[in-house]
Design an enzyme around this catalytic site. Sequence first.
Site, short mmCIF file in Angstrom:
data_model
loop_
_atom_site.label_atom_id
_atom_site.label_comp_id
_atom_site.label_asym_id
_atom_site.label_seq_id
_atom_site.Cartn_x
_atom_site.Cartn_y
_atom_site.Cartn_z
CE1 TYR A 87 70.21 23.36 44.32
CE2 TYR A 87 68.75 21.68 45.23
CZ TYR A 87 69.69 22.08 44.30
OH TYR A 87 70.12 21.19 43.34
NE ARG B 170 74.08 12.12 37.22
CZ ARG B 170 73.46 11.58 36.18
NH1 ARG B 170 72.14 11.54 36.14
NH2 ARG B 170 74.16 11.10 35.18
C1 HXC Z 1 81.81 12.70 44.29
C2 HXC Z 1 81.99 12.81 41.98
C3 HXC Z 1 80.78 12.10 41.85
C4 HXC Z 1 80.09 11.68 43.04
C5 HXC Z 1 81.52 12.56 39.87
N1 HXC Z 1 82.41 13.06 40.73
N2 HXC Z 1 80.51 11.97 40.53
N3 HXC Z 1 82.50 13.11 43.18
N4 HXC Z 1 80.65 12.00 44.24
N5 HXC Z 1 78.94 11.03 42.99
C6 HXC Z 1 83.64 13.77 40.42
C7 HXC Z 1 84.59 12.96 39.53
O1 HXC Z 1 85.39 12.07 40.29
C8 HXC Z 1 85.40 14.08 38.90
O2 HXC Z 1 86.35 14.60 39.79
C9 HXC Z 1 84.37 15.19 38.71
O3 HXC Z 1 83.32 14.92 39.63
C10 HXC Z 1 83.79 15.20 37.30
O4 HXC Z 1 83.27 13.90 37.03
P1 HXC Z 1 83.14 13.35 35.55
O5 HXC Z 1 82.45 12.04 35.63
O6 HXC Z 1 84.46 13.41 34.86
O7 HXC Z 1 82.24 14.52 34.89
P2 HXC Z 1 81.22 14.47 33.72
O8 HXC Z 1 81.47 13.32 32.79
O9 HXC Z 1 81.21 15.87 33.17
O10 HXC Z 1 79.80 14.18 34.43
C11 HXC Z 1 79.13 15.21 35.17
C12 HXC Z 1 78.36 14.64 36.36
C13 HXC Z 1 77.42 13.48 35.91
C14 HXC Z 1 77.58 15.79 36.96
C15 HXC Z 1 79.34 14.10 37.38
O11 HXC Z 1 76.64 13.02 37.01
C16 HXC Z 1 76.48 13.92 34.80
O12 HXC Z 1 76.80 13.75 33.61
N6 HXC Z 1 75.30 14.47 35.13
C17 HXC Z 1 74.31 14.99 34.15
C18 HXC Z 1 72.88 14.74 34.54
C19 HXC Z 1 72.51 15.16 35.94
O13 HXC Z 1 73.36 15.36 36.82
N7 HXC Z 1 71.20 15.30 36.17
C20 HXC Z 1 70.63 15.68 37.47
C21 HXC Z 1 70.06 17.04 37.41
S1 HXC Z 1 69.06 17.30 38.85
P3 HXC Z 1 87.92 14.15 39.76
O14 HXC Z 1 88.56 14.99 40.83
O15 HXC Z 1 87.93 12.68 40.05
O16 HXC Z 1 88.43 14.47 38.38
C22 HXC Z 1 69.27 18.88 39.38
C23 HXC Z 1 68.40 19.50 40.48
C24 HXC Z 1 67.44 18.58 41.14
O17 HXC Z 1 70.05 19.57 38.89
C25 HXC Z 1 66.75 19.18 42.36
C26 HXC Z 1 65.74 18.17 42.93
C27 HXC Z 1 64.77 18.74 43.87
P1 NAP Z 2 68.24 15.18 33.52
O1 NAP Z 2 67.25 14.36 32.75
O2 NAP Z 2 69.46 14.51 34.04
O3 NAP Z 2 68.64 16.40 32.58
C1 NAP Z 2 69.90 17.00 32.55
C2 NAP Z 2 70.32 17.15 31.10
O4 NAP Z 2 71.50 17.94 31.04
C3 NAP Z 2 70.61 15.84 30.41
O5 NAP Z 2 69.82 15.73 29.24
C4 NAP Z 2 72.09 15.93 30.04
O6 NAP Z 2 72.33 15.32 28.77
C5 NAP Z 2 72.31 17.44 30.01
N1 NAP Z 2 73.70 17.79 30.29
C6 NAP Z 2 74.44 17.47 31.38
N2 NAP Z 2 75.69 17.95 31.26
C7 NAP Z 2 75.72 18.61 30.07
C8 NAP Z 2 76.74 19.31 29.38
N3 NAP Z 2 77.97 19.45 29.89
N4 NAP Z 2 76.44 19.86 28.17
C9 NAP Z 2 75.19 19.72 27.63
N5 NAP Z 2 74.20 19.07 28.25
C10 NAP Z 2 74.46 18.50 29.45
O7 NAP Z 2 67.55 15.89 34.77
P2 NAP Z 2 66.17 16.69 34.94
O8 NAP Z 2 65.62 16.28 36.24
O9 NAP Z 2 65.35 16.59 33.72
O10 NAP Z 2 66.68 18.20 35.11
C11 NAP Z 2 66.38 19.20 34.15
C12 NAP Z 2 66.56 20.57 34.79
O11 NAP Z 2 65.61 20.76 35.83
C13 NAP Z 2 67.91 20.83 35.41
O12 NAP Z 2 68.32 22.15 35.19
C14 NAP Z 2 67.68 20.60 36.87
O13 NAP Z 2 68.59 21.30 37.68
C15 NAP Z 2 66.27 21.18 36.99
N6 NAP Z 2 65.55 20.70 38.18
C16 NAP Z 2 65.06 19.44 38.20
C17 NAP Z 2 64.35 19.01 39.31
C18 NAP Z 2 63.74 17.64 39.38
O14 NAP Z 2 63.11 17.32 40.38
N7 NAP Z 2 63.86 16.81 38.35
C19 NAP Z 2 64.17 19.88 40.38
C20 NAP Z 2 64.72 21.17 40.32
C21 NAP Z 2 65.39 21.57 39.21
P3 NAP Z 2 73.72 14.60 28.36
O15 NAP Z 2 74.04 13.64 29.44
O16 NAP Z 2 73.40 13.99 27.03
O17 NAP Z 2 74.73 15.70 28.23
#
Ligand code: HXC
Ligand code: NAP
Length: 293
Positions: free
Chosen positions: A156, A208
């Site tokens: 995307y 998520r």
């Molecule tokens: C709406 C949300 C929310 C939710 C958080 N927020 N979760 N809003 N719905 N579900 C808001 C919070 O209220 C806050 O805003 C702001 O986002 C930041 O949230 P924090 O919790 O303070 O941030 P942080 O601790 O930095 O955490 C970041 C995060 C969290 C993205 C929200 O989910 C995380 O740590 N994610 C890391 C791993 C991850 O996301 N992995 C997936 C990758 S998959 P306010 O206004 O309240 O301050 C991917 C592609 C996949 O990337 C494609 C598949 C095909």
């Molecule tokens: P994941 O396990 O949640 O990996 C995300 C990683 O990012 C976590 O290890 C997290 O570790 C780290 N991270 C998040 N915020 C960070 C920050 N502020 N600083 C440093 N590290 C941070 O998810 P995943 O599925 O393996 O995804 C890996 C990559 O593949 C991502 O770029 C994602 O967009 C891409 N991707 C995944 C899929 C899929 O189907 N899984 C599809 C398309 C693309 P901490 O929480 O310890 O920081």
Amino acid sequence: MKNTEGMLQPGALKDRNIIVTGGGTGLGKAMTRYFLQLGARVVITSRKLDVLEATAKELEAETGGKCVALHCDVKSYDEVEAMVNKAIEALGSVDILVNNAAGNFISPTERLSANAFKSIIDIVLNGSINCTLALGKIWIAQKQTNKVVLNMSTTYSWTGSGFVVPSATAKAGVLAMTRSLAVEWARYGIRMNAIAPGPFPTKGAWDRLAPGDFKERFDLIKRVPLRRAGEHQELANLAAYLVSDYSAYINGEVVTIDGGEWLQGAGEFSMFEGVKPEEWDFIESMTRKAKSE
Ligand code: HXC
Ligand code: NAP
């Protein structure tokens, strides 16, 4: 030969030093495992040091390689610079950067606070920029060559997608950076490519993006023509190839690994897949008839 087996020759990444952001979990961990198996030394970095340390210990025991866990929030350029310096201290130099760290969750965009949008942009886009810039400055100033950056993108990045708009916006920026710097920094001996994965089940992404009964209601696998999710080793194979010298002439490319998912979504008539053979007989008679009318 199987798609779940390692693809490259043993030693393909021997003596290469790699930083994998977000390397403690999911796809980052799978890539790190394979890089170690191929002889690389790897620094894994993210916010949760306990998770990183457990992964490093597990993968060192499994592969016999060297894996160093370093804390860093990629949103902060100062933290990234400090992490890069510690990585150089630990490994002597860094040859390869994998920008894998990401943040994402599904939500209608109008429900997001400005900070929620910004948080994703800061992790995905600014995080990738911070790591690339910090390392690129060192490589260029010290005239180090044969360096590689691999960015984790998504399909995307170019189609866009509702309900993950901050991620789509950020990943599109990452793709633009990939293509731009592939050209600008080639003269310094730095290559830059990206991978666009389709669905590869990981806890981080699935918690998520497919919470609760969304897994059943909106089965991501049904969108994939090959009708399966990706295997982590398949992605690790591609990543290892793209950071290895075997891909020395590939620069500025984004390689999609999604079982045909995005093309199925893009094809205007792809929804006819469910039409039965006997229905096609009838349809054929109708469409042939159109010629004579
Ligand atoms: C709406 C949300 C929310 C939710 C958080 N927020 N979760 N809003 N719905 N579900 C808001 C919070 O209220 C806050 O805003 C702001 O986002 C930041 O949230 P924090 O919790 O303070 O941030 P942080 O601790 O930095 O955490 C970041 C995060 C969290 C993205 C929200 O989910 C995380 O740590 N994610 C890391 C791993 C991850 O996301 N992995 C997936 C990758 S998959 P306010 O206004 O309240 O301050 C991917 C592609 C996949 O990337 C494609 C598949 C095909
Ligand atoms: P994941 O396990 O949640 O990996 C995300 C990683 O990012 C976590 O290890 C997290 O570790 C780290 N991270 C998040 N915020 C960070 C920050 N502020 N600083 C440093 N590290 C941070 O998810 P995943 O599925 O393996 O995804 C890996 C990559 O593949 C991502 O770029 C994602 O967009 C891409 N991707 C995944 C899929 C899929 O189907 N899984 C599809 C398309 C693309 P901490 O929480 O310890 O920081």
